[in-house]
Every structure is written in structure tokens, then in C-alpha cells.
Design a protein around this motif. Structure first.
Motif, PDB file in Angstrom:
ATOM      1  N   PHE A  88       1.063  -1.140   0.031  1.00  0.00           N
ATOM      2  CA  PHE A  88       0.097   0.229   0.105  1.00  0.00           C
ATOM      3  C   PHE A  88       0.859   1.126   0.195  1.00  0.00           C
ATOM      4  O   PHE A  88       2.071   1.063   0.696  1.00  0.00           O
ATOM      5  N   LYS A  89       0.442   2.003  -0.425  1.00  0.00           N
ATOM      6  CA  LYS A  89       1.087   3.500  -0.522  1.00  0.00           C
ATOM      7  C   LYS A  89       0.369   4.378   0.695  1.00  0.00           C
ATOM      8  O   LYS A  89      -1.126   4.282   0.967  1.00  0.00           O
ATOM      9  N   VAL A  90       1.595   4.454   1.358  1.00  0.00           N
ATOM     10  CA  VAL A  90       0.812   6.018   3.117  1.00  0.00           C
ATOM     11  C   VAL A  90       2.034   7.134   2.506  1.00  0.00           C
ATOM     12  O   VAL A  90       2.342   7.278   1.945  1.00  0.00           O
ATOM     13  N   LEU A 118       6.548  11.605   1.193  1.00  0.00           N
ATOM     14  CA  LEU A 118       6.583  12.741   2.849  1.00  0.00           C
ATOM     15  C   LEU A 118       6.570  13.926   2.622  1.00  0.00           C
ATOM     16  O   LEU A 118       6.823  14.656   1.151  1.00  0.00           O
ATOM     17  N   TYR A 119       5.378  14.462   2.825  1.00  0.00           N
ATOM     18  CA  TYR A 119       5.106  15.497   2.300  1.00  0.00           C
ATOM     19  C   TYR A 119       5.830  16.628   3.642  1.00  0.00           C
ATOM     20  O   TYR A 119       5.684  16.835   5.069  1.00  0.00           O
ATOM     21  N   ASP A 120       5.571  17.888   3.173  1.00  0.00           N
ATOM     22  CA  ASP A 120       6.199  18.941   4.399  1.00  0.00           C
ATOM     23  C   ASP A 120       6.328  20.558   3.416  1.00  0.00           C
ATOM     24  O   ASP A 120       6.494  20.455   2.163  1.00  0.00           O
ATOM     25  N   ASN A 151       0.652  15.455  -5.952  1.00  0.00           N
ATOM     26  CA  ASN A 151       1.459  14.746  -6.415  1.00  0.00           C
ATOM     27  C   ASN A 151       1.831  13.666  -5.507  1.00  0.00           C
ATOM     28  O   ASN A 151       2.401  12.280  -5.345  1.00  0.00           O
ATOM     29  N   CYS A 152       1.972  13.743  -4.070  1.00  0.00           N
ATOM     30  CA  CYS A 152       2.282  12.885  -2.740  1.00  0.00           C
ATOM     31  C   CYS A 152       0.787  12.618  -2.895  1.00  0.00           C
ATOM     32  O   CYS A 152       1.293  11.438  -2.370  1.00  0.00           O
ATOM     33  N   LEU A 153      -0.480  12.736  -2.946  1.00  0.00           N
ATOM     34  CA  LEU A 153      -1.797  11.793  -2.772  1.00  0.00           C
ATOM     35  C   LEU A 153      -2.145  10.596  -3.317  1.00  0.00           C
ATOM     36  O   LEU A 153      -3.299  10.718  -3.385  1.00  0.00           O
ATOM     37  N   LYS A 154      -1.364  11.832  -4.557  1.00  0.00           N
ATOM     38  CA  LYS A 154      -2.483  10.885  -6.120  1.00  0.00           C
ATOM     39  C   LYS A 154      -2.188   8.983  -5.794  1.00  0.00           C
ATOM     40  O   LYS A 154      -1.038   8.872  -5.357  1.00  0.00           O
ATOM     41  N   GLY A 155      -3.170   8.547  -5.606  1.00  0.00           N
ATOM     42  CA  GLY A 155      -2.847   6.740  -5.361  1.00  0.00           C
ATOM     43  C   GLY A 155      -2.668   6.519  -3.920  1.00  0.00           C
ATOM     44  O   GLY A 155      -2.874   5.341  -3.706  1.00  0.00           O
ATOM     45  N   ALA A 156      -2.733   7.284  -2.852  1.00  0.00           N
ATOM     46  CA  ALA A 156      -2.565   6.977  -1.777  1.00  0.00           C
ATOM     47  C   ALA A 156      -3.923   6.306  -1.054  1.00  0.00           C
ATOM     48  O   ALA A 156      -4.659   6.477  -0.690  1.00  0.00           O
ATOM     49  N   ASP A 157      -3.150   4.877  -0.356  1.00  0.00           N
ATOM     50  CA  ASP A 157      -4.233   4.371  -0.086  1.00  0.00           C
ATOM     51  C   ASP A 157      -4.650   5.243   1.900  1.00  0.00           C
ATOM     52  O   ASP A 157      -5.566   4.880   1.958  1.00  0.00           O
ATOM     53  N   GLU A 189      -8.677  19.337   2.204  1.00  0.00           N
ATOM     54  CA  GLU A 189      -9.229  19.979   0.758  1.00  0.00           C
ATOM     55  C   GLU A 189      -8.429  18.776  -0.076  1.00  0.00           C
ATOM     56  O   GLU A 189      -8.693  17.995  -1.483  1.00  0.00           O
ATOM     57  N   ALA A 190      -6.682  18.887  -0.149  1.00  0.00           N
ATOM     58  CA  ALA A 190      -6.037  18.738  -0.810  1.00  0.00           C
ATOM     59  C   ALA A 190      -6.222  16.642  -1.236  1.00  0.00           C
ATOM     60  O   ALA A 190      -6.224  16.193  -1.813  1.00  0.00           O
ATOM     61  N   VAL A 191      -6.494  15.603  -0.251  1.00  0.00           N
ATOM     62  CA  VAL A 191      -7.224  14.745   0.030  1.00  0.00           C
ATOM     63  C   VAL A 191      -7.990  14.847  -0.701  1.00  0.00           C
ATOM     64  O   VAL A 191      -7.995  13.486  -1.518  1.00  0.00           O
ATOM     65  N   ALA A 192      -9.518  15.538  -0.316  1.00  0.00           N
ATOM     66  CA  ALA A 192     -10.822  15.148  -1.407  1.00  0.00           C
ATOM     67  C   ALA A 192     -10.535  15.245  -2.415  1.00  0.00           C
ATOM     68  O   ALA A 192     -11.544  14.598  -3.214  1.00  0.00           O
TER      69      ALA A 192
END
Length: 409
Positions: A88-90, A118-120, A151-157, A189-192
Motif C-alpha cells: 500500500f501507499k502511505v 513524505l510531504y512538508d 502528486n504526493c497524494l495521488k493513489g494513496a491508500d 481539501e487536497a486529500v479530497a
């Protein structure tokens, strides 16, 4: 004869991480396992690779890090491909912070993770480079600043949000709320927009308000799934288990205490009457332990003399919740954790309690935990409700206020 640890496997020292079913699902180092690594769910391993029983503890608690060993008479190097059956992608948002860094390390150790994003807003490249040197299977990628968030979030489980600031000397609760609420708003909002089906784990305080904020934002985006939005209150459970085991001289691996309510002050209610294994407490012990669990964060802040807050224990607790979520996504049918979620167990719209996790999120609420409470617990439950209600309403009001402000400009 005890097995001898392999010092070289496919060119280097290898640790096999294994995830097993258990009652309390505690991330830890007490191991137990059957005859060979191939028996561990989630790993495909050559049958001649075994686990040394001398490294192992009692056969109960969950996430395990097992060393690869071989029979002493087989003094040779094995070449084995160790692959989790599921991966899985975290994504960790706030990965360069005091919680984010150790949390990233612990997640990197999970055999169920194939990609760790990893995002910051700064300093995350060094964290990612550092973690990428750990010889575990997951690939680590870094993402810096708003332009790289999508890009960090795309496809994250699973998305974990520890981003925010801790309360500092001179900072009011309103100061803390206003800063972290804005951060959570931007990230949710970015996750959504980029991974609406992901499990969302929110650590950012005040959780009693940031979860309602996230829920309202996801509703506005039309992607709210209450079964997949979690306020991470696992630290309260971890502390309750630790303190009670110490107080009653119990084996920590056996102790399991549900903690209900919320995730701040008196809204944290450990149900000592539901402690497993069953143990009796005097009235004085109940009060002492309850107050200590509720104020444990302050205990750490004072011990650090203003130089920090509970970052390591929070990272440990968050990693335990991440691992439980991954195991549930992987098909484990016996995963239970306490979490602050949308709930109908009380008249409050959000409430922390034990829930059963599955591939689609929350599968069930363990309502039995709220039955047969002691007199002390029943009174404490009623006492916490007004404060928790106010925190929830504050979060909802924040979203509506910002929406109205945006509409008027």
C-alpha cells in the motif's frame, strides 16, 4: 539447538517484518511465531529460512519485526525474495516535524507499505534521503510545498496528517486552534481532490475540533465517507496500557484498556473497569490513573522543560494505528482500535470508542464498552460531554465561517 542468525542474506543483513493477528494489535518488539517465516501471513519466504524462538515473546500482540535465522548446520547464505502479499501507499503530511520524522521511520518498517510519500513545506528532502537508506522494501519519495502536494497524494491508500504546531508557552488554545485548523483545512481539501477514497488519519490537535473540520470540508467536496475519517487517539490507549501495567505489575503485552470520549483533558476517559486482563482498582487508584492518563501530555512537556512535547510516543501510537489500518485493508478480519470518529453511540456527532476496522473502513462499533460502566466512569462520561460538544461545534463553525468569508470576497 537454538538457531544462529544469518549475518548475510542476499548481500546484507535482513530483517523480516511480519504482521500477525492478535487481540490488542500493539506495535511492538515482543514476537511470537510458528516454525518458519513462511508461516507468517503476508510474506513469501523460502521454506528453509526459520525464526529463532529465543528472539520471540508471547503469542499475542500484533505488528512484529522478526530476524531471519537459519539452522547452525546450514552455514551458508540464502538468497530469498521477501515480498509482502499486499502493498500500500502511505502519505505523511508534515513529515519533517517532530512527530512526522519518527512516524516515517516506523511506517518505513512495515512490510505492507510499498510506497512512502513524505510531504512538508520545508526540510523534507533530507528526511526522505535518510529514510531511503533503510533496507526495507518501501520506496520513499519527498514532496515539498503546495505545488507538489497533489502528486504526493495521488493513489494513496492511507493519509496521515501530523502537520501543525504544538502548544507553546504563551500560546492560548485559540491561537493553537486557529493555526492548526487552517493547516488541516488546506491538507484535507487536497486529500479530497486527489485521493478521496483513502483512509484519513488526523493527528493535528485539537483532534476534538480538527475531525469535525475535516468532515465538513469533505462534505463540501462531496466525498465524505465517515467510515474512513479517523481522529488518532491511540496515544491515550498506549498510555493507559502502560500506566496500568506498571501500577498493577502486569505483563504489558497482556494489557488492553479502551479509552473513550475525546482527545483532550477531561474528554479522555479510560475505562478501567473494562481492563483486560481483569483487575481491581481502589477508588483512589481509579482517580489517580484517570487523571494521569488525561494529563500525560503535560507530563512530557514538563519533563522536556519547554523544549518539546510528546512526539516519540505520539509517533509510536500513530504507527500502531497505521499498521492496524493496513492490516484491515489487507483483509485481516480481527482488527480493533479506539478512534475519534463520527458515531451514534452517544448524542454527540463524534466520539472516541473502540471500532472494528475492515477493507472499507469502520465495520462496527463496540458498543459493549459503554455498558456496565462504574459509577465513576458514568459520571465522568456525562461530565465530558459539554466540553466535547463545544469543541466539535467550534470545528464546524470554523468551516462555515471560512466558507462564508470566501463567498463574500
Amino acid at each position: 539447538m537454538a538457531s544462529t542468525a544469518i549475518t548475510t542474506l542476499s548481500g546484507g543483513l535482513v530483517s523480516v517484518q511480519a504482521s500477525l493477528q492478535s487481540r490488542s494489535k500493539t506495535l511492538g518488539l515482543n514476537l511470537s511465531c510458528s516454525k518458519s517465516v513462511s508461516a507468517i501471513r503476508g510474506l513469501k519466504v523460502a521454506s528453509n529460512v526459520q525464526i529463532d524462538s529465543s528472539f520471540l515473546g508471547k503469542a499475542s500482540n500484533s505488528s512484529l519485526w522478526a530476524s531471519v535465522v537459519s539452522k547452525p548446520e546450514e552455514k551458508q547464505v540464502f538468497s530469498s525474495q521477501l515480498q509482502p502479499q499486499a502493498s500500500f501507499k502511505v502519505a505523511v503530511l508534515g513529515a519533517a516535524g517532530g512527530i512526522g520524522q519518527p512516524l516515517g521511520l516506523l511506517i518505513k518498517m512495515s512490510p505492507l507499505v510499498s510506497a512512502l510519500h513524505l510531504y512538508d513545506i520545508a526540510n523534507v528532502k533530507g528526511v526522505a534521503a535518510d529514510l531511503s537508506h533503510c533496507n526495507t522494501p518501501s520506496q520513499v519519495l519527498d514532496f515539498t510545498g503546495p505545488s507538489e502536494l497533489a502528486n504526493c497524494l495521488k493513489g494513496a491508500d492511507v493519509v496521515v496528517i501530523p502537520a501543525g504546531v504544538p502548544r507553546k508557552p504563551g500560546m492560548t488554545r485559540d491561537d493553537l486552534f486557529n493555526i492548526n485548523a487552517g493547516i488541516v483545512k488546506t491538507l484535507v481539501e487536497a486529500v479530497a481532490d486527489n485521493c478521496p477514497d483513502a483512509f484519513i488519519h488526523i493527528i493535528s490537535n485539537p483532534v476534538n475540533s480538527t475531525i469535525p473540520i475535516a468532515a465538513e470540508l469533505l462534505k463540501q467536496k462531496g466525498v465524505y465517507n465517515p467510515k474512513k475519517l479517523f481522529g488518532v487517539t491511540t496515544l491515550d490507549v498506549v498510555r493507559a496500557n502502560t500506566f496500568i501495567a506498571q501500577k498493577k505489575e502486569l505483563k504489558l503485552i497482556d494489557v488492553d484498556v479502551p479509552v473513550i470520549g475525546g482527545h483532550a483533558g477531561i474528554t479522555i476517559l479510560p475505562l478501567l473497569s473494562k481492563t483486560r486482563p481483569m483487575v481491581t482498582f481502589s477508588n483512589e487508584e481509579v482517580k489517580e490513573l484517570t487523571v494521569r492518563i488525561q494529563n500525560a501530555g503535560t507530563e512530557v512537556v514538563e519533563a522536556k522543560a519547554g523544549a518539546g512535547s510528546a512526539t516519540l510516543s505520539m509517533a509510536y501510537a500513530a504507527a500502531r494505528f497505521v499498521e492496524s489500518s493496513l492490516r484491515a485493508l489487507d483483509g485481516d478480519r480481527d482488527v480493533y482500535e479506539c478512534s475519534f470518529v463520527q458515531s451514534e453511540l452517544t448524542e454527540l456527532p463524534f466520539f472516541a470508542s473502540r471500532v472494528k476496522l475492515g477493507q472499507k473502513g469502520i465495520e462496527a462499533f463496540v458498543s459493549a464498552d459503554l455498558e456496565g460502566l462504574s459509577e465513576y466512569e458514568s459520571k465522568a462520561l456525562e461530565a465530558l460531554k459539554p466540553e466535547l460538544k463545544a469543541s466539535i461545534e467550534k470545528g464546524v463553525a470554523f468551516v462555515h465561517k471560512t466558507a462564508a468569508t470566501a463567498a463574500s470576497t
